[in-house]
Structure formats: C-alpha cells, structure tokens
Scaffold this motif. Structure first.
Motif, PDB file in Angstrom:
ATOM      1  N   PRO A  66      14.669  30.795  60.965  1.00 47.37           N
ATOM      2  CA  PRO A  66      15.673  31.865  61.041  1.00 47.37           C
ATOM      3  C   PRO A  66      15.231  33.061  61.879  1.00 47.37           C
ATOM      4  CG  PRO A  66      15.487  31.051  58.793  1.00 47.37           C
ATOM      5  CD  PRO A  66      14.382  30.407  59.569  1.00 47.37           C
ATOM      6  N   LEU A  67      13.940  33.426  61.797  1.00 53.30           N
ATOM      7  CA  LEU A  67      13.455  34.553  62.599  1.00 53.30           C
ATOM      8  C   LEU A  67      13.611  34.285  64.093  1.00 53.30           C
ATOM      9  CD1 LEU A  67      10.205  35.557  60.671  1.00 53.30           C
ATOM     10  CD2 LEU A  67      12.197  37.019  61.048  1.00 53.30           C
ATOM     11  N   SER A  68      13.273  33.061  64.517  1.00 50.25           N
ATOM     12  CA  SER A  68      13.380  32.744  65.946  1.00 50.25           C
ATOM     13  C   SER A  68      14.834  32.578  66.374  1.00 50.25           C
ATOM     14  CB  SER A  68      12.581  31.479  66.273  1.00 50.25           C
ATOM     15  OG  SER A  68      13.173  30.327  65.712  1.00 50.25           O
ATOM     16  N   ASP A  69      15.703  32.158  65.450  1.00 50.82           N
ATOM     17  CA  ASP A  69      17.135  32.100  65.768  1.00 50.82           C
ATOM     18  C   ASP A  69      17.704  33.504  65.961  1.00 50.82           C
ATOM     19  OD1 ASP A  69      17.212  29.345  65.653  1.00 50.82           O
ATOM     20  OD2 ASP A  69      17.932  29.266  63.584  1.00 50.82           O
ATOM     21  N   ARG A  70      17.164  34.452  65.204  1.00 48.22           N
ATOM     22  CA  ARG A  70      17.686  35.824  65.269  1.00 48.22           C
ATOM     23  C   ARG A  70      17.075  36.624  66.421  1.00 48.22           C
ATOM     24  NH1 ARG A  70      19.196  39.839  66.443  1.00 48.22           N
ATOM     25  NH2 ARG A  70      19.884  41.669  65.252  1.00 48.22           N
ATOM     26  N   PHE A  71      15.751  36.575  66.569  1.00 50.41           N
ATOM     27  CA  PHE A  71      15.067  37.460  67.514  1.00 50.41           C
ATOM     28  C   PHE A  71      14.575  36.762  68.778  1.00 50.41           C
ATOM     29  CE2 PHE A  71      14.341  39.433  63.295  1.00 50.41           C
ATOM     30  CZ  PHE A  71      15.032  40.614  63.514  1.00 50.41           C
ATOM     31  N   GLY A  72      14.669  35.446  68.834  1.00 52.81           N
ATOM     32  CA  GLY A  72      14.220  34.721  70.017  1.00 52.81           C
ATOM     33  C   GLY A  72      12.893  34.023  69.788  1.00 52.81           C
ATOM     34  N   ARG A  73      12.687  32.917  70.504  1.00 47.80           N
ATOM     35  CA  ARG A  73      11.484  32.102  70.307  1.00 47.80           C
ATOM     36  C   ARG A  73      10.222  32.826  70.792  1.00 47.80           C
ATOM     37  NH1 ARG A  73      15.230  29.376  67.564  1.00 47.80           N
ATOM     38  NH2 ARG A  73      16.380  27.820  68.766  1.00 47.80           N
ATOM     39  N   ARG A  74      10.277  33.370  71.992  1.00 51.74           N
ATOM     40  CA  ARG A  74       9.078  33.950  72.605  1.00 51.74           C
ATOM     41  C   ARG A  74       8.527  35.106  71.776  1.00 51.74           C
ATOM     42  NH1 ARG A  74       7.536  37.802  76.690  1.00 51.74           N
ATOM     43  NH2 ARG A  74       5.956  36.930  78.101  1.00 51.74           N
ATOM     44  N   ARG A  75       9.404  36.000  71.367  1.00 48.70           N
ATOM     45  CA  ARG A  75       8.968  37.170  70.611  1.00 48.70           C
ATOM     46  C   ARG A  75       8.339  36.771  69.282  1.00 48.70           C
ATOM     47  NH1 ARG A  75      13.485  41.623  69.561  1.00 48.70           N
ATOM     48  NH2 ARG A  75      13.604  41.332  71.828  1.00 48.70           N
ATOM     49  N   VAL A  76       8.936  35.795  68.612  1.00 52.48           N
ATOM     50  CA  VAL A  76       8.426  35.374  67.308  1.00 52.48           C
ATOM     51  C   VAL A  76       7.092  34.641  67.456  1.00 52.48           C
ATOM     52  CG1 VAL A  76       8.875  33.849  65.345  1.00 52.48           C
ATOM     53  CG2 VAL A  76      10.686  35.337  66.212  1.00 52.48           C
ATOM     54  N   VAL A 116       6.455  25.316  64.031  1.00 54.05           N
ATOM     55  CA  VAL A 116       7.879  25.505  63.740  1.00 54.05           C
ATOM     56  C   VAL A 116       8.654  25.908  64.990  1.00 54.05           C
ATOM     57  CG1 VAL A 116       9.555  26.848  62.424  1.00 54.05           C
ATOM     58  CG2 VAL A 116       7.442  26.075  61.326  1.00 54.05           C
ATOM     59  N   VAL A 117       8.240  26.988  65.628  1.00 51.78           N
ATOM     60  CA  VAL A 117       8.992  27.501  66.770  1.00 51.78           C
ATOM     61  C   VAL A 117       8.732  26.650  68.013  1.00 51.78           C
ATOM     62  CG1 VAL A 117       9.575  29.560  68.088  1.00 51.78           C
ATOM     63  CG2 VAL A 117       8.776  29.793  65.740  1.00 51.78           C
ATOM     64  N   GLY A 118       7.530  26.069  68.109  1.00 52.88           N
ATOM     65  CA  GLY A 118       7.242  25.192  69.241  1.00 52.88           C
ATOM     66  C   GLY A 118       8.212  24.025  69.317  1.00 52.88           C
ATOM     67  N   ARG A 119       8.509  23.422  68.173  1.00 49.37           N
ATOM     68  CA  ARG A 119       9.470  22.310  68.158  1.00 49.37           C
ATOM     69  C   ARG A 119      10.880  22.793  68.486  1.00 49.37           C
ATOM     70  NH1 ARG A 119       5.849  20.644  63.891  1.00 49.37           N
ATOM     71  NH2 ARG A 119       4.993  18.571  64.343  1.00 49.37           N
ATOM     72  N   ALA A 120      11.201  24.016  68.070  1.00 53.55           N
ATOM     73  CA  ALA A 120      12.515  24.572  68.417  1.00 53.55           C
ATOM     74  C   ALA A 120      12.642  24.778  69.926  1.00 53.55           C
ATOM     75  CB  ALA A 120      12.736  25.893  67.680  1.00 53.55           C
ATOM     76  N   VAL A 121      11.549  25.186  70.577  1.00 53.61           N
ATOM     77  CA  VAL A 121      11.563  25.359  72.034  1.00 53.61           C
ATOM     78  C   VAL A 121      11.808  24.013  72.719  1.00 53.61           C
ATOM     79  CG1 VAL A 121      10.164  25.983  74.045  1.00 53.61           C
ATOM     80  CG2 VAL A 121      10.096  27.404  71.988  1.00 53.61           C
ATOM     81  N   VAL A 122      11.184  22.962  72.206  1.00 54.81           N
ATOM     82  CA  VAL A 122      11.417  21.623  72.769  1.00 54.81           C
ATOM     83  C   VAL A 122      12.902  21.279  72.714  1.00 54.81           C
ATOM     84  CG1 VAL A 122      10.965  19.158  72.473  1.00 54.81           C
ATOM     85  CG2 VAL A 122       9.103  20.800  72.219  1.00 54.81           C
ATOM     86  N   ARG A 123      13.509  21.541  71.582  1.00 53.16           N
ATOM     87  CA  ARG A 123      14.944  21.255  71.426  1.00 53.16           C
ATOM     88  C   ARG A 123      15.782  22.108  72.374  1.00 53.16           C
ATOM     89  NH1 ARG A 123      17.579  23.418  66.139  1.00 53.16           N
ATOM     90  NH2 ARG A 123      17.370  25.283  67.440  1.00 53.16           N
ATOM     91  N   ASP A 124      15.329  23.342  72.629  1.00 55.81           N
ATOM     92  CA  ASP A 124      16.099  24.251  73.482  1.00 55.81           C
ATOM     93  C   ASP A 124      16.163  23.796  74.932  1.00 55.81           C
ATOM     94  OD1 ASP A 124      16.589  25.978  71.374  1.00 55.81           O
ATOM     95  OD2 ASP A 124      14.935  27.336  71.868  1.00 55.81           O
ATOM     96  N   ILE A 125      15.049  23.296  75.473  1.00 52.56           N
ATOM     97  CA  ILE A 125      14.966  23.173  76.935  1.00 52.56           C
ATOM     98  C   ILE A 125      14.785  21.756  77.458  1.00 52.56           C
ATOM     99  CG2 ILE A 125      14.060  25.515  77.167  1.00 52.56           C
ATOM    100  CD1 ILE A 125      11.302  24.335  77.613  1.00 52.56           C
ATOM    101  N   HIS A 190      21.189  31.904  72.917  1.00 53.03           N
ATOM    102  CA  HIS A 190      22.271  32.455  72.093  1.00 53.03           C
ATOM    103  C   HIS A 190      21.721  32.890  70.733  1.00 53.03           C
ATOM    104  CE1 HIS A 190      25.048  30.889  75.102  1.00 53.03           C
ATOM    105  NE2 HIS A 190      24.451  29.714  75.000  1.00 53.03           N
ATOM    106  N   PRO A 191      21.031  34.037  70.665  1.00 52.50           N
ATOM    107  CA  PRO A 191      20.512  34.526  69.381  1.00 52.50           C
ATOM    108  C   PRO A 191      21.632  34.675  68.353  1.00 52.50           C
ATOM    109  CG  PRO A 191      19.634  35.800  71.217  1.00 52.50           C
ATOM    110  CD  PRO A 191      20.712  34.932  71.789  1.00 52.50           C
ATOM    111  N   ASP A 192      21.309  34.339  67.117  1.00 52.23           N
ATOM    112  CA  ASP A 192      22.293  34.362  66.036  1.00 52.23           C
ATOM    113  C   ASP A 192      22.053  35.592  65.160  1.00 52.23           C
ATOM    114  OD1 ASP A 192      23.991  33.941  63.949  1.00 52.23           O
ATOM    115  OD2 ASP A 192      23.244  31.950  63.428  1.00 52.23           O
ATOM    116  N   PRO A 193      22.924  36.592  65.214  1.00 50.91           N
ATOM    117  CA  PRO A 193      22.707  37.817  64.427  1.00 50.91           C
ATOM    118  C   PRO A 193      22.814  37.606  62.924  1.00 50.91           C
ATOM    119  CG  PRO A 193      24.844  37.872  65.518  1.00 50.91           C
ATOM    120  CD  PRO A 193      24.128  36.675  66.059  1.00 50.91           C
TER     121      PRO A 193
END
Length: 240
Positions: A66-76, A116-125, A190-193
């Motif tokens: 949820p943190l990376s969905d809200r604030f972005g992958r790189r920052r988290v 966690v976020v590394g796998r989300a980045v894979v899905r993103d790009i 598309h960050p999710d607020p």
C-alpha cells in the motif's frame, strides 16, 4: 511521468533487492556461538536475533505494498533501504543482546522493501513473458544467497569478528541505495491516494484470507520455512 524501459541492468538490480531477505538471515549464522560468548548471553537469546528479523520482515510485508501504491515505488524503496542501512550500523555497535535484537527487528522493517516493492516494479514495467524470466532470476537469487552468504560471513567473522558481518550488510545496502538512485526511476504511473485507507486495506486482506487456495499455499510455505529456520538457528551451535 515518463515510463521506465525494462533493461537487463534493471533486472539485476531488482534481483539484488529480492536477495535482501536470505542475505540478512544467513550471512551471520556462523557467528552465532561467538556472539553469545561476546555478549555474555545464552543460545536462546542469540537465536532471537533471527526470530526478531523474521517477525519484522513478515509484519512489514503488509505495509510496503500500500505504501508504494500511494507514494511510488522508488521513494518507498529508497526509504526502506536507508532504514535498513541505519539499523545495520546500529547492529555493528550494539552493546547488549537486547539492543542487537531491537536493531535486527528494525533492520527487517527496512529490508522487506526489496522483495515486496521489487516484485511490484517487475509487474509495472516488464511485459508478461519477460516478467516471468525476471521472476525466475529472483528465485535463483533466493536459492543462491543461502549458499554464498554463510561462507562469506564466516570468512569475515574469522578475519574481522562477528560485528563485521553487520558492517558488510550495511555496505550491501549502501551499494543498492546508490544503484536505485542511479538506475531506478518511478514506475508507478498512477499513484493511488486511497491505498492507505484502513478499511480498504482490511477488505483486501480479508479477500485473500477467504481464498482457500491462497491460504493453503501460505500454510505450506510457512511450514517449509519453519523447518528451514529451525535448522538455521541451531546448526551453527551443533556444527561449530
């Protein structure tokens, strides 16, 4: 926000991020007996440094998505790695077993960002077929890290003492932080607020827990890893 192109270098970076977990649990295993003697404590308390890491790692998995969905992958990712490096340096100078256990818990809170976020980045790009290949690289890293890390940690223990293992972990984090800063742009287009809305988060977790197949997989992996960590926490006291 410019889309990030998938590259082989980026795949290597994401694979290293996923290796955070096994590297942090396995690197210092050969040092456990000497840690008990140096910190004037017993076997059970030293083993708690491993348990505390696993608990912190498990808990924070619920938050990084949820943190990376809200604030972005790189920052988290960068925030998590900074926390990990700071906690690793704290472990280097920890004067008592209690402070070392606390440091390991905080270290896990930071390290968990990688898988966690590394796998989300894979899905993103990455396209579907290429994503499967990158995921296989990540699985290889998860398998190789437990082979390499204890050997490397054992040599550092012999040369410089057990605290050098945590300094090595901090250095690993600094290198990854520099790589993320240099190579990884923001992939969440598309960050999710509303991603951190408590009601929505609980609803998502409840949906997963109602899925019997998901729960079955989780229980299977839990039992497997339970056996693995019993071995990891005990082997050095038996073999060394």
């Amino acid at each position: 926000m410019t889309p990030i192109a998938p590259t082989r270098t980026l795949a290597v970076l994401l694979t290293l991020l996923v290796a955070f977990g096994p590297v942090c649990t396995d690197l210092y295993l050969a040092s456990l007996p000497d840690m008990a003697r140096d910190l004037k404590t017993d076997t059970a308390m030293v083993q708690m440094t491993l348990s505390a890491f696993v608990v912190g790692f498990a808990v924070m998995q619920l938050g990084y998505g949820p943190l990376s969905d809200r604030f972005g992958r790189r920052r988290v990712i960068m925030g998590g790695v900074v926390l990990y490096v700071a906690a690793s340096l704290f472990c280097v100078v920890a004067p008592t077993i209690e402070t070392l256990i606390a440091g390991r818990f905080v270290q896990a809170l930071g390290a968990c960002c990688g898988p966690v976020v590394g796998r989300a980045v894979v899905r993103d790009i990455f396209p579907r077929d290429q994503a499967a290949k990158v995921m296989s690289y990540m699985a290889s890293a998860m398998a190789l890290a437990p082979l390499v890390a204890p050997t490397l940690g054992g040599w550092f223990h012999i040369w410089f003492g057990w605290r050098s293992n945590f300094l090595l972990l901090a250095l690993f984090g600094v290198i990854l932080l520099a790589m993320v800063w240099r190579l990884l742009g923001e992939t969440n287009q598309h960050p999710d607020p509303t991603a951190l809305d408590p009601g929505r988060m609980l609803e998502n977790y409840a949906t997963l827990l109602r899925d019997r197949r998901f729960v079955g997989y989780v229980l299977t992996v839990t039992l497997i890893f339970g056996g693995v960590f019993i071995y990891l926490s005990s082997a050095s006291f038996v073999l060394i």
